[in-house]
Every structure is written in C-alpha cells, then in structure tokens.
Design a protein around this motif. Structure first.
Motif, PDB file in Angstrom:
ATOM      1  N   TYR A   1      10.778   3.066   4.853  1.00  0.00           N
ATOM      2  CA  TYR A   1      10.393   3.811   3.660  1.00  0.00           C
ATOM      3  C   TYR A   1      11.549   4.619   3.090  1.00  0.00           C
ATOM      4  CZ  TYR A   1       5.538   2.653   3.116  1.00  0.00           C
ATOM      5  OH  TYR A   1       4.388   1.962   2.837  1.00  0.00           O
TER       6      TYR A   1
ATOM      7  N   GLU B   1       1.767   2.340   3.281  1.00  0.00           N
ATOM      8  CA  GLU B   1       1.736   3.798   3.182  1.00  0.00           C
ATOM      9  C   GLU B   1       0.774   4.458   4.160  1.00  0.00           C
ATOM     10  OE1 GLU B   1       2.654   4.882  -1.485  1.00  0.00           O
ATOM     11  OE2 GLU B   1       0.628   4.915  -0.679  1.00  0.00           O
TER      12      GLU B   1
ATOM     13  N   PHE C   1       3.480  10.441   4.608  1.00  0.00           N
ATOM     14  CA  PHE C   1       2.621   9.826   3.602  1.00  0.00           C
ATOM     15  C   PHE C   1       2.650  10.634   2.318  1.00  0.00           C
ATOM     16  CE2 PHE C   1      -1.577   9.747   1.565  1.00  0.00           C
ATOM     17  CZ  PHE C   1      -1.692   8.403   1.281  1.00  0.00           C
TER      18      PHE C   1
END
Lengths: 252, 252
Positions: free
Chosen positions: A69, A120, A128
DNA sequence: AGATAGTTTTAATGACTGTTTAGTTATTAA
DNA sequence: TTAATAACTAAACAGTCATTAAAACTATCT
C-alpha cells in the motif's frame, strides 16, 4: 569462490533488492489469488526459500500488505502534487494527471494496484483509515482542478465530485482489463484516448448545442428551464423512452 | 397457533425468503470483510442462528458465493439483452444500457456487485471461467453498439473496445464510492450525468474542433477528417427519436 | 582457525474455521 | 395421538496457516 550473483534470482541480491523482490512477488500472488487466500508458503515457494526465511525480511504478513500500500501510494502521488501545483490551465493539468495516473498503474505494476484497490479491508484499522484519507485526498485534487476549469469557463458546468469519480473510475478500472503484451495498448495510447473521450465525448457533430451539463448539479434544483431545447429535449425523451420501454416489457 | 411471521427476522419466513436473506447477509459481510475473511460463524451470528444451521440451506461456503454471482449476473443481464436488441439508434441504446447498468448496481445492492467485481478468483475454476465469459459478453455488447454508432456516423471514430472499457469502468466504479443516503445522488442522476459527460465531454466551447478521436484506432490510420457536420444531424436525430417514441406510444 | 553477524532451515505451536455427526426441538400430515 | 419431516444445536473433527524457537549453515573479517 566469490559472491554468487544472480544464482537463483533471490540469493545474491542486495538486501534492499531482496525485500523489494519479496514485496513484488507477494503483490503478484495477492493479485492472483487474493491476500487472504495466499499463504506465506505460496510466497516463499515462489521465491525459492522457506516460509520462515521470510520473517527475516518482513515481520508479518500484514506488514507485507502495508508495504504494498505504501508503495502504491507513493507511486501515484509522486508526481500528482507537482502536477496539481503547476501554473498551467486546468485542462492541461487534468490531462497530465490522467496520463500520470494511467501510466502509474500500468508501468508500476498492475498487481500492486490491484491489491491497492481491493484489499483495503485487510489492513489494520489505523492504516485502513490512512489509506482512505489519502484516496480521498486524491479525489479532492482532481475535483479542485475541475472546479477551477468550470469557474474559468473552460469546462461545462457540472458536478465536480461526480465528474472526478467518473474520471477516476474510468482510469482505475484499467487494472481489470489491461493485459500487457506486444500487441497491447501502450499506457500513452490509453491515456490519450481517455483524455480525448472525456474532453469531447463520443458524439459527433452537434455544433451549437453548447450548453452546460444537465441541472442535477451540486446546488441542485434549478429545473431545466425552456432553453434552446435541443439536447435537453433529446435527453428528456430518452428518459421517457426508458420508461415506456419498461412499461412495455412489463406488459409482455 | 398458525405460522409465526416475522418473529426474529429470520425464523418465520418462507424458505425461499430465508435463503435469500442468507445470501444477502453473506454478500453484505463478504463486501465488508472479504469472502475469505468472513467466517460462517460471522454469517450465522448476523442471522441469529448457528453455523450448522446454515448447512440446512446452503451446502457450502463456496456455494454461497456462487449464488451471489448468479444473482448479480441475472440482475445485470435481465434487461441488457433486450435493450441491445431494440430497434433504436445506437446512442439511445447506449444511454439505456448505461442507465440500466448503474441502476442495477445501486438498486440491486452495492454489496452484491462489490463481491461480483472482486471475488472472482475465489470461485471454483469452472464457475470462474463462466463468469469471465459472461463479463466479456457484456463488454462485447457495449462494443457492438459503439461500432454501430461509429459506422452510422453518429459517434466519432474511435477504438470501440477501449471506449467500452472506459464506459464500463466509469460505471462499475460506482460501487466504490456510492454511499446511499437521503442527500445522496439518485441512480438516475448519476446515469444522466455519466451519459452527458460521455456524450459531449467536459470541455466547453471549442466550436470548430470537430474532428474524430485520435488515430490510435483499431483498424488504424484513417486520419480524422475535418467535416462540417453541422446540427442538421442533431435535428435529424431528434426527429428520429420523436418518430420512434410516437410509434411506441401507439403500440402501447 | 575462530568469531561474529547475517541468513536459512527444520520442526513445533496454537489459533482458526469449514464441515460433519449425532442428537434435540418444532412443525406438519394422517 | 403418532409418525414423519423440517429446523435447528452442540460438540467434535480435520485440516490449514501465521508465527515462533532453536539449531545450522555461510560469508567476512581478524
């Protein structure tokens, strides 16, 4: 014998490169099978090492996901802020953003963004929220450029948020259908095409029908007055049509 | 005493309704936490029954996922084939398809389509392939309409496949950002807006720039002519539409 | 050679979870 | 009432998998 280089593709790599390779491999597998369905055995097997060996480089599976991410975020944002801050007319900036976005997804790696878009909810609460915040920030940047375009009279009046969603959705979806290959589109082609479609639409002709977007705008209610009634009328008729068709179907 | 109705929200429901409720609940949870991360305990707890009780209605977790896919497929295709087959000009058909698509996603249930778009790889091989086939079929339908639009001179020259991807991506992405609520957009608003954006683009004015899309076209090289193509065409189209509507009114 | 740090392995541990089994309770049909 | 079927429960089974512990191997430096 000296340091073996490029022995099995993993050993004999700089440490940072090894970590990168782990991340990439994980992204690839998460993309193919999903984060939760991918075991660390899968990842390590793909790398040609043991599961336990992974723990020398990454402290947990979750951390591995985080890493993906973070990278995806960096890669999309690397140029975005710069572009948005440039002293350029809004349409040019928007065009650059779109190009950057699509190139980012395709060149950086589809897998990475596939994970970025779909996993996610596997992140720990804190991360998150951070990711969500960043994604919103990105939307907001696009939105602001659109707002500027409108207020400068360059873009048609519209709902900037909705337009941003439309644009971003169109671009993001690339990760679903793009398959790299020699006869495949280049990122530039796709970006150019999307820009072209978004700027001027697919309808041909239409000369004088230069009004703004329909009035479902942000502020809301200003009913479609009795303007020059061309496109508006067409549009209205289509909606009617839709209803009529529905009715007919129901009857048989 | 007769059949208890609506006792705890699950018991005292027709069997088919109970199964539907299970499917919906599962979809909701799969959407929130992901298929793999959702346990059957989660699902049963949410329903107020035991895990084992689920097995009375569904033979496996995988089967539960299948059910969601089947429903989503039905809901998108229910009207699509009909619309595509109608005797209407391509732009109208495309508009209807888009409206149907967005309404389908939002009204039917975001959760269901969220799962539909993200959990393919959790399906057994056979079903996976089937779903992929169906999705391609859908893209193909859109593509064909676009091709028609181009060959009839209604749409700018372009790459139909790329355009179909763009359109579908824009629409599908709705599931990522749409949050239902009283002050939220209606499906119709979104559909209208998207159609409007796709048909004419966001750029204002630009009068004479009436060329076709850039020449990265499928067949390739035919340079974008610079025809004058005035609003005769627009008028003609409206006339067409009117006729069609009139005919339909007569029939029902 | 020996020491040190970096790397990898073998082998557990312990938690989780889809599925099954065997049994209980409620509802329906006769 | 009684038999049968449907709806459900509790408990266990069997397998999976992230994570850890401890031992061993490798390279480099002295």
């Amino acid at each position: 014998m000296e340091t073996k280089v490029n022995e099995s593709g993993f050993r004999g790599l700089d440490k940072s490169l090894r970590i990168q390779k782990i991340t990439d491999t994980a992204a690839e597998l998460f993309h193919r099978k999903g984060y939760r369905s991918t075991t660390l055995d899968d990842v390590s097997k793909e790398l040609g090492i043991t599961k336990a060996a992974l723990y020398h480089y990454v402290s947990s599976k979750e951390k591995l996901l985080s890493r993906i991410y973070i990278q995806a975020l960096e890669n999309i944002f690397r140029n975005t802020d710069k572009i948005a801050g440039k002293e350029l007319p809004p349409d040019v900036r928007l065009r650059l953003i779109i190009q950057n976005h699509i190139k980012g997804i395709i060149i950086q790696s589809i897998s990475m963004f596939s994970v970025f878009f779909t996993e996610e909810n596997q992140l720990p609460e804190k991360e998150f929220r951070k990711i969500r915040r960043e994604k919103k920030k990105y939307t907001r940047i696009v939105e602001e450029i659109i707002e500027e375009g409108i207020s400068q009279g360059l873009f048609r009046k519209s709902d900037p948020k909705l337009q941003a969603f439309a644009l971003i959705g169109m671009c993001n979806w690339v990760y679903k259908w793009y398959k790299p290959g020699p006869d495949s589109y280049t990122p530039e082609q796709i970006a150019d095409y999307f820009v072209s479609l978004l700027e001027r639409g697919y309808l041909k002709g239409d000369m004088e029908g230069m009004q703004d977007m329909p009035e479902l705008l942000r502020g809301g209610k200003e009913r479609a007055g009795s303007k020059k009634e061309d496109y508006q009328r067409l549009r209205a008729k289509c909606t009617e049509l839709s209803k009529i068709i529905d009715e007919m179907e129901e009857k048989g």
